[in-house]
Design a protein around this motif. Structure first.
Motif, PDB file in Angstrom:
ATOM      1  N   MET A 114       0.682  -1.200   0.057  1.00  0.00           N
ATOM      2  CA  MET A 114      -0.035   0.096   0.066  1.00  0.00           C
ATOM      3  C   MET A 114       0.821   1.064   0.095  1.00  0.00           C
ATOM      4  O   MET A 114       0.691   2.297  -0.749  1.00  0.00           O
ATOM      5  CB  MET A 114      -0.825  -0.273   1.059  1.00  0.00           C
ATOM      6  CG  MET A 114      -1.877   1.056   1.254  1.00  0.00           C
ATOM      7  SD  MET A 114      -3.224   0.827   2.620  1.00  0.00           S
ATOM      8  CE  MET A 114      -2.118   0.996   4.071  1.00  0.00           C
ATOM      9  N   SER A 115       1.913   1.379   1.025  1.00  0.00           N
ATOM     10  CA  SER A 115       2.888   2.419   0.916  1.00  0.00           C
ATOM     11  C   SER A 115       3.221   2.523  -0.415  1.00  0.00           C
ATOM     12  O   SER A 115       3.645   3.764  -1.250  1.00  0.00           O
ATOM     13  CB  SER A 115       4.013   2.253   2.090  1.00  0.00           C
ATOM     14  OG  SER A 115       3.341   2.111   3.237  1.00  0.00           O
ATOM     15  N   PHE A 116       3.807   1.422  -1.361  1.00  0.00           N
ATOM     16  CA  PHE A 116       4.508   1.510  -2.478  1.00  0.00           C
ATOM     17  C   PHE A 116       3.584   2.386  -3.537  1.00  0.00           C
ATOM     18  O   PHE A 116       4.033   3.183  -4.237  1.00  0.00           O
ATOM     19  CB  PHE A 116       4.863   0.394  -3.047  1.00  0.00           C
ATOM     20  CG  PHE A 116       4.864   0.041  -4.503  1.00  0.00           C
ATOM     21  CD1 PHE A 116       6.458   0.376  -5.156  1.00  0.00           C
ATOM     22  CD2 PHE A 116       4.019  -0.691  -5.088  1.00  0.00           C
ATOM     23  CE1 PHE A 116       6.629   0.383  -6.346  1.00  0.00           C
ATOM     24  CE2 PHE A 116       4.282  -0.627  -6.640  1.00  0.00           C
ATOM     25  CZ  PHE A 116       5.528  -0.106  -7.215  1.00  0.00           C
ATOM     26  N   LEU A 117       2.291   1.767  -3.579  1.00  0.00           N
ATOM     27  CA  LEU A 117       1.286   2.391  -4.484  1.00  0.00           C
ATOM     28  C   LEU A 117       1.090   3.880  -4.005  1.00  0.00           C
ATOM     29  O   LEU A 117       0.864   4.582  -5.007  1.00  0.00           O
ATOM     30  CB  LEU A 117      -0.039   1.674  -4.283  1.00  0.00           C
ATOM     31  CG  LEU A 117       0.156  -0.020  -4.771  1.00  0.00           C
ATOM     32  CD1 LEU A 117      -1.302  -0.733  -4.441  1.00  0.00           C
ATOM     33  CD2 LEU A 117       0.431   0.159  -6.409  1.00  0.00           C
ATOM     34  N   LEU A 118       0.937   4.128  -2.798  1.00  0.00           N
ATOM     35  CA  LEU A 118       0.578   5.739  -2.471  1.00  0.00           C
ATOM     36  C   LEU A 118       1.739   6.614  -2.777  1.00  0.00           C
ATOM     37  O   LEU A 118       1.633   7.809  -3.189  1.00  0.00           O
ATOM     38  CB  LEU A 118       0.146   5.865  -1.052  1.00  0.00           C
ATOM     39  CG  LEU A 118      -1.013   5.039  -0.351  1.00  0.00           C
ATOM     40  CD1 LEU A 118      -1.377   5.004   1.020  1.00  0.00           C
ATOM     41  CD2 LEU A 118      -2.136   5.950  -1.188  1.00  0.00           C
ATOM     42  N   VAL A 119       2.906   6.054  -2.643  1.00  0.00           N
ATOM     43  CA  VAL A 119       4.158   6.884  -3.166  1.00  0.00           C
ATOM     44  C   VAL A 119       4.200   7.233  -4.353  1.00  0.00           C
ATOM     45  O   VAL A 119       4.371   8.326  -4.908  1.00  0.00           O
ATOM     46  CB  VAL A 119       5.197   6.312  -2.665  1.00  0.00           C
ATOM     47  CG1 VAL A 119       6.653   7.015  -2.995  1.00  0.00           C
ATOM     48  CG2 VAL A 119       5.523   6.270  -0.903  1.00  0.00           C
ATOM     49  N   LEU A 120       3.943   6.113  -5.335  1.00  0.00           N
ATOM     50  CA  LEU A 120       3.996   6.367  -6.655  1.00  0.00           C
ATOM     51  C   LEU A 120       2.735   6.895  -7.402  1.00  0.00           C
ATOM     52  O   LEU A 120       2.656   7.307  -8.498  1.00  0.00           O
ATOM     53  CB  LEU A 120       4.111   4.937  -7.336  1.00  0.00           C
ATOM     54  CG  LEU A 120       5.548   4.434  -7.470  1.00  0.00           C
ATOM     55  CD1 LEU A 120       5.485   3.055  -8.268  1.00  0.00           C
ATOM     56  CD2 LEU A 120       6.485   5.394  -8.215  1.00  0.00           C
ATOM     57  N   LEU A 121       1.563   7.038  -6.479  1.00  0.00           N
ATOM     58  CA  LEU A 121       0.365   7.685  -7.104  1.00  0.00           C
ATOM     59  C   LEU A 121       0.392   8.972  -7.859  1.00  0.00           C
ATOM     60  O   LEU A 121       0.122   9.332  -8.774  1.00  0.00           O
ATOM     61  CB  LEU A 121      -0.794   7.633  -6.053  1.00  0.00           C
ATOM     62  CG  LEU A 121      -2.242   7.720  -6.616  1.00  0.00           C
ATOM     63  CD1 LEU A 121      -2.393   6.497  -7.903  1.00  0.00           C
ATOM     64  CD2 LEU A 121      -3.209   7.387  -5.360  1.00  0.00           C
ATOM     65  N   PRO A 122       0.948   9.929  -6.916  1.00  0.00           N
ATOM     66  CA  PRO A 122       1.304  11.200  -7.671  1.00  0.00           C
ATOM     67  C   PRO A 122       1.996  11.241  -8.775  1.00  0.00           C
ATOM     68  O   PRO A 122       1.769  11.920  -9.792  1.00  0.00           O
ATOM     69  CB  PRO A 122       2.109  12.024  -6.505  1.00  0.00           C
ATOM     70  CG  PRO A 122       1.761  11.052  -5.371  1.00  0.00           C
ATOM     71  CD  PRO A 122       1.589   9.914  -5.629  1.00  0.00           C
ATOM     72  N   THR A 229      13.005  -1.068  -6.507  1.00  0.00           N
ATOM     73  CA  THR A 229      13.174  -0.046  -7.462  1.00  0.00           C
ATOM     74  C   THR A 229      12.989   1.385  -6.855  1.00  0.00           C
ATOM     75  O   THR A 229      13.981   2.416  -7.020  1.00  0.00           O
ATOM     76  CB  THR A 229      12.779  -0.124  -8.946  1.00  0.00           C
ATOM     77  OG1 THR A 229      12.918  -1.680  -9.195  1.00  0.00           O
ATOM     78  CG2 THR A 229      13.105   0.755  -9.949  1.00  0.00           C
ATOM     79  N   LEU A 230      11.823   1.234  -6.144  1.00  0.00           N
ATOM     80  CA  LEU A 230      11.453   2.829  -5.585  1.00  0.00           C
ATOM     81  C   LEU A 230      12.402   3.268  -4.754  1.00  0.00           C
ATOM     82  O   LEU A 230      12.969   4.285  -4.643  1.00  0.00           O
ATOM     83  CB  LEU A 230      10.188   2.531  -5.124  1.00  0.00           C
ATOM     84  CG  LEU A 230       9.481   3.590  -4.391  1.00  0.00           C
ATOM     85  CD1 LEU A 230       9.398   4.829  -5.165  1.00  0.00           C
ATOM     86  CD2 LEU A 230       8.041   3.512  -3.584  1.00  0.00           C
ATOM     87  N   LEU A 231      12.807   2.117  -3.755  1.00  0.00           N
ATOM     88  CA  LEU A 231      13.615   2.647  -2.882  1.00  0.00           C
ATOM     89  C   LEU A 231      15.044   3.030  -3.430  1.00  0.00           C
ATOM     90  O   LEU A 231      15.959   3.891  -2.981  1.00  0.00           O
ATOM     91  CB  LEU A 231      13.830   1.495  -1.643  1.00  0.00           C
ATOM     92  CG  LEU A 231      12.753   1.128  -0.886  1.00  0.00           C
ATOM     93  CD1 LEU A 231      12.984  -0.163   0.021  1.00  0.00           C
ATOM     94  CD2 LEU A 231      12.424   2.103  -0.008  1.00  0.00           C
ATOM     95  N   PHE A 232      15.458   2.297  -4.330  1.00  0.00           N
ATOM     96  CA  PHE A 232      16.794   2.621  -5.097  1.00  0.00           C
ATOM     97  C   PHE A 232      16.777   4.028  -5.724  1.00  0.00           C
ATOM     98  O   PHE A 232      17.691   4.798  -5.535  1.00  0.00           O
ATOM     99  CB  PHE A 232      16.865   1.648  -6.003  1.00  0.00           C
ATOM    100  CG  PHE A 232      18.195   1.833  -6.832  1.00  0.00           C
ATOM    101  CD1 PHE A 232      19.720   1.546  -6.374  1.00  0.00           C
ATOM    102  CD2 PHE A 232      18.329   2.408  -8.131  1.00  0.00           C
ATOM    103  CE1 PHE A 232      20.823   1.767  -7.006  1.00  0.00           C
ATOM    104  CE2 PHE A 232      19.566   2.864  -8.877  1.00  0.00           C
ATOM    105  CZ  PHE A 232      20.541   2.294  -8.271  1.00  0.00           C
ATOM    106  N   LEU A 233      15.872   4.257  -6.335  1.00  0.00           N
ATOM    107  CA  LEU A 233      15.734   5.661  -6.899  1.00  0.00           C
ATOM    108  C   LEU A 233      15.280   6.736  -6.172  1.00  0.00           C
ATOM    109  O   LEU A 233      16.076   7.856  -6.057  1.00  0.00           O
ATOM    110  CB  LEU A 233      14.478   5.626  -8.176  1.00  0.00           C
ATOM    111  CG  LEU A 233      14.482   4.559  -9.245  1.00  0.00           C
ATOM    112  CD1 LEU A 233      13.494   4.658 -10.222  1.00  0.00           C
ATOM    113  CD2 LEU A 233      15.960   4.820  -9.990  1.00  0.00           C
ATOM    114  N   ALA A 234      14.536   6.355  -5.031  1.00  0.00           N
ATOM    115  CA  ALA A 234      14.341   7.694  -4.046  1.00  0.00           C
ATOM    116  C   ALA A 234      15.423   7.942  -3.044  1.00  0.00           C
ATOM    117  O   ALA A 234      15.640   9.167  -2.688  1.00  0.00           O
ATOM    118  CB  ALA A 234      13.323   7.238  -3.290  1.00  0.00           C
ATOM    119  N   PHE A 235      16.337   7.073  -2.701  1.00  0.00           N
ATOM    120  CA  PHE A 235      17.229   7.275  -1.628  1.00  0.00           C
ATOM    121  C   PHE A 235      18.812   7.273  -2.204  1.00  0.00           C
ATOM    122  O   PHE A 235      19.675   7.416  -1.397  1.00  0.00           O
ATOM    123  CB  PHE A 235      17.171   6.387  -0.606  1.00  0.00           C
ATOM    124  CG  PHE A 235      15.833   6.485   0.128  1.00  0.00           C
ATOM    125  CD1 PHE A 235      15.544   7.710   0.960  1.00  0.00           C
ATOM    126  CD2 PHE A 235      15.065   5.562   0.020  1.00  0.00           C
ATOM    127  CE1 PHE A 235      14.565   7.724   1.510  1.00  0.00           C
ATOM    128  CE2 PHE A 235      13.553   5.743   0.556  1.00  0.00           C
ATOM    129  CZ  PHE A 235      13.348   6.832   1.553  1.00  0.00           C
TER     130      PHE A 235
END
Length: 622
Positions: A114-122, A229-235
């Motif tokens: 759910m967190s992954f989806l909410l972060v990517l939603l914008p 992938t989200l964690l890698f790109l974000a941090f």
């Protein structure tokens, strides 16, 4: 492919009941819309074939319209798969935990999704808004209408995740899970300057370690790749997340992949009509009276049925119930039957139509016609290896009382099976000859199978047809979301320059191209155990194929080697997902079957090494 009691999931065929599903009321209109989209895609593709080949007047907007419907089908299907718990995941480690620890870990996994989806939603909204400025060339409509499917699908998945948490999770577990996810994000944010100095070490931390932790928690593979992938790109980078959405879109949207849901539907029709059983009965009448005959029938049935369905689960579910009772009567041990079933399904995975080969052709830029032609020959090599082992093991088989069928009996079963037997050869010849694409052939095959099944094999009721359409949407959504997030991870991996380092390392291996082949076999067997074939292909094909080409290895030869290696890994216990599915279908304990499968795995490995060492097997028919 299905969730099993042994704790392993594949793309689902056994869904929970409507009452047990947390979002069933919300999803009923979504399921109906997905069914309509699938029918519309097939109708458009079939119309395109008819106008192009029949009337020589191609409809220019067909591809664009089908692409729009396809992305919507993929995202809505992904949401349906969330609702039905049909996303591919590995739950062996999860089920090893105690009941309380397992409940918390599942809650933590759902909160992570759910967190992954909410972060990517914008970012998904931004991506769709940006696409509104682009007008499609044929339909002359904003491309944002198509891209909006990603954001809508994410919203639906978030709602379903919330519904599932409200229904099944303990409030304390939810609170602790949310706090844990926020704490991890905060720690990583504080460590961002230090992480930047790690360079390619972040690949191990996030893209490997992060994905492995999520996989061990039982998080569906699509989201394992996405979260890592989200964690890698974000941090570790300054890359905007909208780029990740774009790569996911690209990974899910290739027109070649349009054949995936159509071939999945074809497998459902095969199950529903009994066309596969007709093929099994015909082979049994031909070979069933000789020693090891039923083993030959099982292998031959998997070989032929795979040419219709393109699905290992469908193949096994069709063949096992028809043959296992007679095999037991002749003295075959259940564990030996499961071993032969599992490795036979792996053997037949290169027989066209193969969803794995279609995806590989799309990702690696290899001719699907060439892959289909070569795949048929490679499956024959593995078939001979397994059949030889089956004959050795059948030395003490009891064939007392087995009567050779009369020619009349054989002719009768051949007549009944003929319409079904024709279909795999139509598919192979049409694609291999270049007369039609895999997508075009898949639509023709679905219509043919539906009509023949209705007229000659008992028909399919409207309710059953609707369920098949929804099931196809869910299976396709699960497959395509994996391809999307895996494509995003593969892109992130290539941006680090890791591919160049790997190329230098592989080029320096002693022994030249064959050593590279052995390393590839070991790598793809390992990934086949853990990930199944599709994500492994999307992740590594862009990296490994250029190295293979530089070493003078033919694309088709390399394709056959890595696909076969993945299939061997898929059936290899104690992790191989396909092994557990075979045990579930045959109703045999994995502990009982585990020891019996190794000789068959050994035969497959010997066949694989022969295929790797002798390119002729892969290239002779091209």
């Amino acid at each position: 492919m299905t969730t099993t009691t042994e704790g392993v999931s594949e793309f689902a065929v056994l869904a929970e009941t409507m009452e047990a599903r947390p979002g069933s009321r919300l999803m009923r209109p979504v399921e109906a819309l997905s069914a309509v989209l699938l029918v519309a895609i097939i109708a458009m593709l079939l119309s395109g074939v008819a106008f192009r080949y029949g009337l020589s007047r191609p409809i220019v907007w067909i591809d664009e319209a089908a692409s729009i419907a396809f992305l919507w089908l993929a995202m809505l299907g992904s949401a349906i798969a969330i609702d039905r718990c049909e996303h591919l995941r590995l739950t062996i480690l999860l089920n090893a935990l105690g009941e309380r620890a397992r409940q918390f870990t599942e809650t933590l996994g759902m909160v992570a999704i759910m967190s992954f989806l909410l972060v990517l939603l914008p970012a998904a909204y931004t991506y769709a808004a940006g696409e509104m400025d682009i007008t499609s060339s044929a339909l002359n409509i904003p491309a944002g209408y198509r891209a909006a499917a990603i954001a809508v699908g994410m919203v639906l998945m978030v709602l379903l995740a919330v519904a599932q948490l409200l229904r099944t999770a303990k409030p304390l577990d939810v609170v602790v899970s949310v706090a844990f996810v926020l704490a991890v994000a905060l720690v990583l944010w504080l460590l961002t300057p230090a992480l930047s100095a790690f360079g390619n070490g972040n690949i191990l931390i996030f893209l490997v370690g992060g994905a492995a932790v999520c996989l061990a928690m039982g998080v569906p593979i699509a989201f394992c790749f996405g979260i890592a992938t989200l964690l890698f790109l974000a941090f570790t980078t300054s890359m905007p997340l909208v780029v990740m959405i774009g790569r996911m879109d690209e990974g899910m949207s290739s027109l070649i992949l349009l054949s995936v849901p159509v071939f999945v539907l074809l497998g459902c029709i095969l199950d529903a009509t009994g066309m596969g059983k007709a093929i099994v009965d015909f082979l049994a009448s031909m070979l069933g009276h000789v020693k090891a005959g039923m083993s030959y029938v099982l292998l031959g049935s998997l070989f032929l049925v795979s040419g219709i369905s393109g699905s290992k689960v469908s193949d096994m579910a069709t063949v096992a119930p028809a043959l296992f009772p007679e095999m037991k009567r002749r003295g075959h041990k259940p564990k030996e039957m499961i071993a032969l079933l599992a490795t036979g399904a792996a053997m037949a995975d290169t027989v066209p139509p193969s969803i794995v080969l279609i995806v590989l052709g799309s990702v690696a830029g290899v001719s699907i016609a060439a892959l289909f032609t070569s795949g048929f020959a490679i499956a024959l090599v593995l078939l001979v290896a397994l059949a030889a082992l089956a004959r050795i093991k059948a030395a003490r088989e009891n064939v007392d009382g087995v009567v050779r069928p009369s020619l009349k009996r054989i002719g009768g079963t051949a007549l009944i099976a003929a319409p079904a037997l024709v279909l795999p050869f139509i598919i192979r010849s049409a694609v291999a000859s270049g007369a039609a694409t895999a997508t075009e052939v898949s639509t023709i095959a679905v219509v043919y199978a539906f009509i023949i099944g209705t007229v000659l094999y008992g028909g399919i009721g409207m309710r059953r047809t609707y369920r098949m359409l929804v099931e196809t949407a869910a299976m396709s959504g699960a497959i395509l979301l994996i391809l999307g997030t895996a494509a995003a991870m593969a892109w992130a991996l290539t941006q680090t320059g890791f591919a160049f380092e790997l190329t230098d390392m592989m080029s320096g291996l002693p022994g030249g191209w064959f050593t590279f082949m052995l390393v590839s076999i070991a790598l793809f067997m390992l990934l086949g155990c853990v990930l199944e074939g599709l994500p492994a292909i999307v992740l590594l094909a862009p990296i490994m194929f250029p190295i293979a080409r530089a070493m003078g290895i033919h694309d088709v030869h390399y394709s056959m080697v890595i696909v076969t290696a993945m299939n061997v890994g898929l059936m290899a216990p104690p992790i191989g997902i396909g092994f557990y599915i075979a045990c579930k279908i045959g109703n045999v304990s994995p502990d009982e079957a585990m020891g019996a499968i190794w000789p068959y795995i050994g035969a497959m490995v010997l066949g694989l090494l022969l295929i790797a060492a002798v390119p002729w097997f892969s290239l002779a028919l091209l």
